[in-house]
Design a protein around this motif. Structure first.
Motif, PDB file in Angstrom:
ATOM      1  N   GLY A   3       1.089   7.693  -5.231  1.00 13.49           N
ATOM      2  CA  GLY A   3       1.803   6.430  -5.330  1.00 13.49           C
ATOM      3  C   GLY A   3       1.596   5.728  -6.657  1.00 13.49           C
ATOM      4  O   GLY A   3       0.601   5.928  -7.338  1.00 13.49           O
ATOM      5  N   ASP A   4       2.568   4.915  -6.995  1.00 16.17           N
ATOM      6  CA  ASP A   4       2.580   4.145  -8.240  1.00 16.17           C
ATOM      7  C   ASP A   4       2.325   2.685  -7.894  1.00 16.17           C
ATOM      8  O   ASP A   4       3.165   2.025  -7.283  1.00 16.17           O
ATOM      9  N   LEU A  20       4.132  -2.406   5.615  1.00 14.90           N
ATOM     10  CA  LEU A  20       2.947  -2.814   6.378  1.00 14.90           C
ATOM     11  C   LEU A  20       2.979  -2.231   7.790  1.00 14.90           C
ATOM     12  O   LEU A  20       1.955  -1.775   8.303  1.00 14.90           O
ATOM     13  N   LEU A  21       4.137  -2.246   8.419  1.00 11.87           N
ATOM     14  CA  LEU A  21       4.256  -1.655   9.755  1.00 11.87           C
ATOM     15  C   LEU A  21       4.056  -0.149   9.706  1.00 11.87           C
ATOM     16  O   LEU A  21       3.407   0.421  10.588  1.00 11.87           O
ATOM     17  N   LEU A  22       4.576   0.487   8.684  1.00 13.06           N
ATOM     18  CA  LEU A  22       4.378   1.922   8.525  1.00 13.06           C
ATOM     19  C   LEU A  22       2.886   2.225   8.394  1.00 13.06           C
ATOM     20  O   LEU A  22       2.406   3.215   8.932  1.00 13.06           O
ATOM     21  N   GLY A  23       2.160   1.356   7.723  1.00 11.50           N
ATOM     22  CA  GLY A  23       0.720   1.522   7.569  1.00 11.50           C
ATOM     23  C   GLY A  23      -0.052   1.427   8.868  1.00 11.50           C
ATOM     24  O   GLY A  23      -1.209   1.837   8.942  1.00 11.50           O
ATOM     25  N   THR A  24       0.588   0.906   9.911  1.00  8.09           N
ATOM     26  CA  THR A  24      -0.033   0.851  11.235  1.00  8.09           C
ATOM     27  C   THR A  24       0.442   2.006  12.111  1.00  8.09           C
ATOM     28  O   THR A  24       0.242   1.986  13.324  1.00  8.09           O
ATOM     29  N   ALA A  25       1.091   2.981  11.501  1.00  7.77           N
ATOM     30  CA  ALA A  25       1.607   4.185  12.169  1.00  7.77           C
ATOM     31  C   ALA A  25       2.827   3.906  13.047  1.00  7.77           C
ATOM     32  O   ALA A  25       3.124   4.665  13.959  1.00  7.77           O
ATOM     33  N   LEU A  59       4.035   9.866   5.323  1.00 14.56           N
ATOM     34  CA  LEU A  59       2.579   9.883   5.426  1.00 14.56           C
ATOM     35  C   LEU A  59       1.958   9.340   4.139  1.00 14.56           C
ATOM     36  O   LEU A  59       1.046   8.513   4.185  1.00 14.56           O
ATOM     37  N   GLU A  60       2.456   9.779   2.996  1.00 13.67           N
ATOM     38  CA  GLU A  60       1.950   9.251   1.723  1.00 13.67           C
ATOM     39  C   GLU A  60       2.204   7.747   1.621  1.00 13.67           C
ATOM     40  O   GLU A  60       1.350   7.001   1.135  1.00 13.67           O
ATOM     41  N   ALA A  61       3.363   7.297   2.086  1.00 13.45           N
ATOM     42  CA  ALA A  61       3.673   5.866   2.060  1.00 13.45           C
ATOM     43  C   ALA A  61       2.725   5.093   2.973  1.00 13.45           C
ATOM     44  O   ALA A  61       2.251   4.007   2.615  1.00 13.45           O
ATOM     45  N   ALA A  62       2.433   5.633   4.148  1.00 14.66           N
ATOM     46  CA  ALA A  62       1.505   4.979   5.073  1.00 14.66           C
ATOM     47  C   ALA A  62       0.105   4.915   4.473  1.00 14.66           C
ATOM     48  O   ALA A  62      -0.577   3.884   4.585  1.00 14.66           O
ATOM     49  N   PHE A  66      -2.047   1.543   3.565  1.00 15.69           N
ATOM     50  CA  PHE A  66      -3.412   1.333   4.044  1.00 15.69           C
ATOM     51  C   PHE A  66      -4.368   1.081   2.873  1.00 15.69           C
ATOM     52  O   PHE A  66      -5.163   0.153   2.899  1.00 15.69           O
ATOM     53  N   ALA A  67      -4.255   1.907   1.833  1.00  7.82           N
ATOM     54  CA  ALA A  67      -5.181   1.817   0.705  1.00  7.82           C
ATOM     55  C   ALA A  67      -4.939   0.582  -0.168  1.00  7.82           C
ATOM     56  O   ALA A  67      -5.871   0.072  -0.785  1.00  7.82           O
ATOM     57  N   HIS A  68      -3.700   0.116  -0.210  1.00 10.73           N
ATOM     58  CA  HIS A  68      -3.349  -0.977  -1.125  1.00 10.73           C
ATOM     59  C   HIS A  68      -2.806  -2.192  -0.380  1.00 10.73           C
ATOM     60  O   HIS A  68      -1.951  -2.908  -0.908  1.00 10.73           O
ATOM     61  N   HIS A  69      -3.325  -2.430   0.796  1.00 12.38           N
ATOM     62  CA  HIS A  69      -2.843  -3.549   1.618  1.00 12.38           C
ATOM     63  C   HIS A  69      -2.857  -4.858   0.846  1.00 12.38           C
ATOM     64  O   HIS A  69      -1.905  -5.630   0.888  1.00 12.38           O
ATOM     65  N   GLU A  70      -3.948  -5.128   0.113  1.00 14.70           N
ATOM     66  CA  GLU A  70      -4.068  -6.399  -0.617  1.00 14.70           C
ATOM     67  C   GLU A  70      -3.019  -6.528  -1.716  1.00 14.70           C
ATOM     68  O   GLU A  70      -2.620  -7.628  -2.062  1.00 14.70           O
ATOM     69  N   LEU A  71      -2.560  -5.424  -2.251  1.00 15.88           N
ATOM     70  CA  LEU A  71      -1.524  -5.445  -3.274  1.00 15.88           C
ATOM     71  C   LEU A  71      -0.152  -5.721  -2.649  1.00 15.88           C
ATOM     72  O   LEU A  71       0.668  -6.429  -3.220  1.00 15.88           O
ATOM     73  N   ILE A  72       0.070  -5.169  -1.479  1.00 11.21           N
ATOM     74  CA  ILE A  72       1.338  -5.351  -0.766  1.00 11.21           C
ATOM     75  C   ILE A  72       1.391  -6.734  -0.127  1.00 11.21           C
ATOM     76  O   ILE A  72       2.423  -7.381  -0.082  1.00 11.21           O
TER      77      ILE A  72
END
Length: 82
Positions: A3-4, A20-25, A59-62, A66-72
């Protein structure tokens, strides 16, 4: 990590909500239901998100979400997701 990071700045509020929803599966149906949009619209948002953040799979987007929640979702700009 795929990711960029600079791509996150180009996301719209709605795209942030979807990511954000995708990050929660959440699947497309659940995303659509929670945001009161069609599944087709949810899928279109995901396509745009993946292009902007430079990933090739949901999966990469999720993982990016998850990894960059604070940025999003930084404190003063965090979109509301129910």
């Amino acid at each position: 990590m795929p990711g960029d990071l600079s791509g996150a700045a180009r996301l719209t509020i709605r795209e942030r909500q979807v990511l954000l929803l995708l990050g929660t599966a959440a699947g497309n149906r659940e995303i659509a239901r929670k945001l009161d949009i069609s599944e087709r619209t949810a899928k279109a948002h995901l396509t745009h998100i993946m292009s902007k953040i430079g990933v090739e799979s949901r999966l990469e987007a999720a993982l990016f979400a998850f990894a960059h929640h604070e940025l999003i979702c930084h404190p003063r700009q965090c979109p509301k997701v129910q």
